[in-house]
Design a protein around this motif. Structure first.
Motif: not given
Lengths: 58, 553
Positions: B134-155, B349-354
């Motif tokens: 399940i860490p691989m599954y979680a990592s898939a979700v986490l990576t996608g969410a972090a990339k999206y947030l990094a792009h949105q908030f320019e961090i 999208l934040m809700s879906a990931a969290m």
């Protein structure tokens, strides 16, 4: 139908709506229907709640 | 540019999430509270939590993008999600799982299987499968969410990853399943509003339901030759029977996920959180509506994005996204919807990931702490309550975050491709390992302990073998097949410098989902082993199957 010619694609579109309606109908019809639980199940549920209460107090 | 409104809504949203997590923490006093919400969760919370756990960002972005490529033929999946994943799951599986879980005093899915088959080995092995994969599954979700947030908030990506993981860790570690399910219910409500708005905006912009579909039907002549050669016949037609696209659409996407959902341990445990069958009945309509307006909408909007891009840029979606499927939905939202909707969709999208991640972290914790350490290895300390489980949650979070961090830094695109398979690998593995014995546990009196062990191991191993060495998409990404055999799949051979896909009639083996291979193997192994090994005592079976009130063994 609905602008979609392939019946194999119309089918899931309509089935999505139909199965949601089935879920809604089920919920309405069974809203107050109790489980087919035995007296023993109710007793076990009661014991589980008591045990949880005791563990919480500890 | 980060707008003040975006910041305001995100901060407000996180504040409410924090409050709900705190409420979960205050209401958690015992192991039953931490793992099952005291078996008294409200049906709305249960249904929305189940739905939000199931629908992750990959269901919206990944599958929405896939629908832009495949078209509306993918609607077979949301149909299965509603009919099988909600109606049949809650009605048939839910009631029996809840009652058997209560009788056997099971707190987790592995514990239910272990106690039903009186086997610590089954409980421990199920826990190991969950904690390892399940860490691989979680990592898939986490990576996608972090990339999206990094792009949105320019961090920076690693900053977004760290902040996101810490927020979820706080309410999962402290609040347990109550913290998870309360926040899930909020997040599911946000998803429902966001995706319902997307459905309305899409149909409204394209001139109504029938007109929008007709425009998509009329685009059939714009299918690229490469896709047409693989079986594509237009976005409102099924791919041609027996072609690679047909196998991917039907076996991998529709059956792999549509049937696999029944054996997802983080979903099955939800049935045990409600007080009675009446609550499950009340959860059915809530779950059905949620899936229709989330999964269903993502696929419809994805398919119809082709019409929008054709009208505005003269290109189909996949051409607009320059071949990157995961860019289609974000691009469509950016260009086709008003500014205010982008803020709402970011929260969606934040809700879906969290919501998906919090349940994944929670089940990692219960698998490691409860199932493996306390129950299978029998290491427990009096009065320590859920300490082992809390450490398990923390360990699961650290593994997932490390995977997300190191894979992006160290392995770049190769690593990302492996992680992207995490969702399908976990679904395939759970279906093979758990589905036959889970069904057997609930309905069969004849399965023996040896039969259940044989079925679980045969299902898990055959599923893993198929994904690592045969299924083209995963065997190519995982690289092991190429390393050992010099080909990206055992079902692909090179003839005169060209790839030839092994087939039998209409079956192209490299595109057949592992669920179609591992399920028959697991069922066969279970039945054969059960025929020749010692049966359970009738008293135990009677107790599990609600025939008597005497617990035995």
């Amino acid at each position: 139908m609905l602008g979609i010619e392939d019946p194999w694609v119309v089918a899931p579109y309509l089935l999505c709506i139909a199965s949601t309606l089935l879920c809604l109908a089920w919920g309405i019809l069974k809203w107050n229907k109790e489980d087919p639980e035995t007296e023993m199940d109710k007793q076990i549920q009661h014991w589980a709640e008591e045990e949880n209460q005791v563990e919480s107090e500890l | 540019m980060v707008s003040i409104w975006m910041t305001f809504f995100v901060v407000t949203y996180l504040f409410i999430v924090g409050y709900l997590g705190f409420r979960g923490y205050k209401g958690t006093k015992s192991a039953t509270d931490y793992m099952l919400g005291g078996r008294k969760v409200h049906p709305y919370v249960m249904a929305m939590s189940y739905g939000a756990t199931f629908i992750s960002t990959s269901a919206i972005i990944g599958f929405g993008g896939a629908a832009a490529v495949f078209g509306m033929s993918l609607l077979w999946l949301p149909f299965l999600n509603i009919f099988l994943g909600i109606f049949i799951a809650f009605w048939l599986f839910g009631g029996r799982t809840r009652r058997m879980g209560l009788r056997l005093d099971a707190h987790t899915f592995p514990e239910l299987l272990g106690r039903r088959f009186q086997s610590r080995f089954i409980q421990g092995t199920a826990a190991v499968i969950i904690f390892m994969f399940i860490p691989m599954y979680a990592s898939a979700v986490l990576t996608g969410a972090a990339k999206y947030l990094a792009h949105q908030f320019e961090i920076h990506y690693s900053t977004a990853l760290f902040i996101f993981a810490v927020i979820i860790a706080l309410y999962v570690v402290m609040g347990g399943i109550k913290g998870v399910m309360y926040t899930d219910a909020l997040q599911a409500t946000v998803m429902l509003v966001g995706l319902s708005a997307l459905l309305f905006l899409t149909y409204h912009r394209l001139g109504g339901i029938t007109h929008a579909h007709q425009l998509l039907t009329d685009m059939a002549d714009k299918v690229p030759p490469t896709l047409a050669a693989r079986g594509h016949q237009g976005w409102t037609s099924m791919p041609k029977f027996g072609t690679p696209l047909w196998w991917v659409a039907i076996s991998t996407i529709t059956m792999g996920v549509g049937i696999g959902v029944l054996a997802q341990p983080q979903l099955a445990v939800r049935y045990m959180t409600v007080k009675s069958g009446r609550e499950l009945n009340r959860a059915i309509p809530i779950g059905g509506v949620f899936i229709l307006f989330t999964a269903g909408v993502a696929y419809i909007a994805g398919a119809l994005s082709n019409v929008f891009f054709d009208q505005t840029a003269g290109k189909i979606s996949i051409a607009m996204a320059q071949g990157d499927v995961e860019q289609i939905i974000p691009m469509y939202l950016q260009q086709a919807t008003p500014e205010w909707f982008n803020v709402l969709f970011m929260l969606t999208l934040m809700s879906a990931a969290m919501s998906t991640l919090s349940s994944q972290f929670h089940i990692m914790g219960t698998s490691l702490g409860r199932d493996l350490v306390e129950e299978s290895l029998n290491i427990r300390k009096k009065g320590h309550g859920v300490l082992a489980t809390r450490f398990g949650v923390l360990a699961g979070i650290l593994v997932s975050v490390y995977l997300s961090y190191i894979i992006d830094i160290r392995f770049g695109k190769t690593g990302t491709a492996v992680v992207a398979r995490g969702t399908s690998i976990f679904f395939g593995l759970c279906a093979g390992a758990f589905l036959p014995i889970y069904i057997g546990a609930l309905w069969s009196r004849g399965i023996t302990k040896t039969g259940a062990i044989a079925g679980m191991l045969a299902g898990a191993l055959s599923s893993l073998f198929w994904m690592v060495f045969v299924l083209e998409k995963s065997s190519t990404a995982l690289l092991l097949c190429g390393k050992f055999f010099g080909t990206r799949s055992l079902a692909i051979s090179m003839v005169e410098g060209k790839e030839v896909f092994a087939s039998t009639g209409p079956v192209i083996w490299a595109f057949v989902d592992p669920i179609l291979i591992s399920l028959p193997i697991a069922i066969l192994a279970t039945v054969l082993a059960s025929l020749f090994t010692k049966k359970f005592e009738v008293k135990h079976i009677d107790f599990c199957m609600e025939k008597t009130g005497v617990r035995h063994g």
